[in-house]
Scaffold this motif. Structure first.
Motif, PDB file in Angstrom:
ATOM      1  N   UNK A 122      43.995  50.108 -31.647  1.00 43.57           N
ATOM      2  CA  UNK A 122      43.076  51.066 -31.037  1.00 43.57           C
ATOM      3  C   UNK A 122      43.763  52.325 -30.562  1.00 43.57           C
ATOM      4  N   UNK A 123      43.124  53.001 -29.588  1.00 45.12           N
ATOM      5  CA  UNK A 123      43.648  54.254 -29.036  1.00 45.12           C
ATOM      6  C   UNK A 123      44.989  54.027 -28.353  1.00 45.12           C
ATOM      7  N   UNK A 124      45.844  55.046 -28.423  1.00 42.80           N
ATOM      8  CA  UNK A 124      47.169  54.966 -27.802  1.00 42.80           C
ATOM      9  C   UNK A 124      47.115  55.415 -26.348  1.00 42.80           C
ATOM     10  N   UNK A 125      47.843  54.699 -25.506  1.00 44.44           N
ATOM     11  CA  UNK A 125      47.901  55.019 -24.081  1.00 44.44           C
ATOM     12  C   UNK A 125      48.859  56.181 -23.864  1.00 44.44           C
ATOM     13  N   UNK A 156      60.671  42.547 -11.492  1.00 40.50           N
ATOM     14  CA  UNK A 156      59.427  41.830 -11.755  1.00 40.50           C
ATOM     15  C   UNK A 156      59.163  41.892 -13.252  1.00 40.50           C
ATOM     16  N   UNK A 157      58.519  40.855 -13.748  1.00 48.91           N
ATOM     17  CA  UNK A 157      58.272  40.710 -15.182  1.00 48.91           C
ATOM     18  C   UNK A 157      56.756  40.698 -15.418  1.00 48.91           C
ATOM     19  N   UNK A 158      56.280  41.652 -16.191  1.00 49.31           N
ATOM     20  CA  UNK A 158      54.860  41.717 -16.524  1.00 49.31           C
ATOM     21  C   UNK A 158      54.656  41.489 -18.015  1.00 49.31           C
ATOM     22  N   UNK A 159      53.644  40.719 -18.356  1.00 45.64           N
ATOM     23  CA  UNK A 159      53.186  40.666 -19.732  1.00 45.64           C
ATOM     24  C   UNK A 159      51.775  41.260 -19.703  1.00 45.64           C
ATOM     25  N   UNK A 160      51.605  42.361 -20.437  1.00 44.50           N
ATOM     26  CA  UNK A 160      50.402  43.182 -20.315  1.00 44.50           C
ATOM     27  C   UNK A 160      49.657  43.263 -21.636  1.00 44.50           C
ATOM     28  N   UNK A 161      48.334  43.115 -21.567  1.00 47.22           N
ATOM     29  CA  UNK A 161      47.484  43.349 -22.740  1.00 47.22           C
ATOM     30  C   UNK A 161      46.585  44.539 -22.451  1.00 47.22           C
ATOM     31  N   UNK A 162      46.524  45.471 -23.388  1.00 42.49           N
ATOM     32  CA  UNK A 162      45.680  46.655 -23.235  1.00 42.49           C
ATOM     33  C   UNK A 162      44.260  46.310 -23.689  1.00 42.49           C
ATOM     34  N   UNK A 163      43.383  46.076 -22.711  1.00 44.52           N
ATOM     35  CA  UNK A 163      42.008  45.654 -22.988  1.00 44.52           C
ATOM     36  C   UNK A 163      41.158  46.846 -23.440  1.00 44.52           C
ATOM     37  N   UNK A 164      41.326  47.962 -22.742  1.00 40.66           N
ATOM     38  CA  UNK A 164      40.515  49.149 -23.031  1.00 40.66           C
ATOM     39  C   UNK A 164      41.336  50.404 -22.762  1.00 40.66           C
ATOM     40  N   UNK A 165      41.242  51.366 -23.669  1.00 40.47           N
ATOM     41  CA  UNK A 165      41.931  52.655 -23.514  1.00 40.47           C
ATOM     42  C   UNK A 165      40.917  53.748 -23.784  1.00 40.47           C
ATOM     43  N   UNK A 202      52.288  54.501 -24.780  1.00 37.70           N
ATOM     44  CA  UNK A 202      52.602  54.244 -26.180  1.00 37.70           C
ATOM     45  C   UNK A 202      51.982  52.961 -26.712  1.00 37.70           C
ATOM     46  N   UNK A 203      51.512  52.085 -25.814  1.00 38.43           N
ATOM     47  CA  UNK A 203      50.782  50.895 -26.273  1.00 38.43           C
ATOM     48  C   UNK A 203      49.459  51.347 -26.875  1.00 38.43           C
ATOM     49  N   UNK A 204      48.896  50.506 -27.748  1.00 36.69           N
ATOM     50  CA  UNK A 204      47.564  50.785 -28.279  1.00 36.69           C
ATOM     51  C   UNK A 204      46.602  49.700 -27.810  1.00 36.69           C
ATOM     52  N   UNK A 205      45.323  50.070 -27.729  1.00 40.12           N
ATOM     53  CA  UNK A 205      44.304  49.102 -27.325  1.00 40.12           C
ATOM     54  C   UNK A 205      44.426  47.861 -28.202  1.00 40.12           C
ATOM     55  N   UNK A 206      44.428  46.683 -27.562  1.00 41.18           N
ATOM     56  CA  UNK A 206      44.569  45.429 -28.284  1.00 41.18           C
ATOM     57  C   UNK A 206      46.008  44.934 -28.341  1.00 41.18           C
ATOM     58  N   UNK A 207      46.958  45.787 -27.947  1.00 41.71           N
ATOM     59  CA  UNK A 207      48.371  45.402 -27.996  1.00 41.71           C
ATOM     60  C   UNK A 207      48.812  44.623 -26.773  1.00 41.71           C
TER      61      UNK A 207
END
Length: 142
Positions: A29-32, A132-141, A80-85
């Motif tokens: 999807x769209x890039x952040x 701190x350690x984050x695992x992130x999913x881009x739900x909506x951009x 630089x992440x994209x939606x869904x990544x």
């Protein structure tokens, strides 16, 4: 053979601030970028892997990139992440909850007392190598 294939987890890239990022899956999807309005799901752990918080049973965390709504390492780390990544982000303490956990401070700030204590204890240790350690999913951009 299978050993010739690229591993799923890309190597961590270290950003100038010290925050490190590694993509687990690339969205389509769209890039952040600066100014993007994002909704993210996350799992948030201490450096030793101990679970702190996640959005699993709640709402995604929403913020505008480049504002002060998210802790610096997260604001920087999702660009630089994209939606869904999905991406792993290793955030040094100095790029995290330096403002504290007040209502006007950058998030994501857990409401649960135990989770808040976890963060406060890590911040108080004053260990420059702690993170701190984050695992992130881009739900909506947007």
């Amino acid at each position: 053979g299978p050993l010739d294939q690229e591993p799923v987890v890309s190597k961590f890239t270290k950003l100038p601030s010290g925050t490190q990022i590694a993509d687990l899956s690339l969205g389509k999807g769209s890039e952040i970028q600066e100014g993007s309005r994002v909704l993210i799901d996350y799992v948030f752990r201490r450096a030793d892997g101990y679970f702190v918080a996640s959005t699993e049973n709640g709402e995604p965390f929403g913020f505008t990139v480049g504002s002060t709504e998210a802790i610096p390492g997260l604001d920087e780390g999702i660009r630089g992440m994209k939606q869904g990544g999905t991406r792993r982000i290793v955030i040094p303490i100095k790029n995290s909850f330096v403002c504290g956990l007040g209502k006007t401070c950058p998030g994501p700030i857990p409401t649960d007392f135990g989770q808040r204590r976890q963060i406060e204890r890590q911040m108080q240790r004053n260990d420059p190598y702690n993170y701190f350690f984050f695992e992130v999913s881009a739900v909506s951009v947007k």
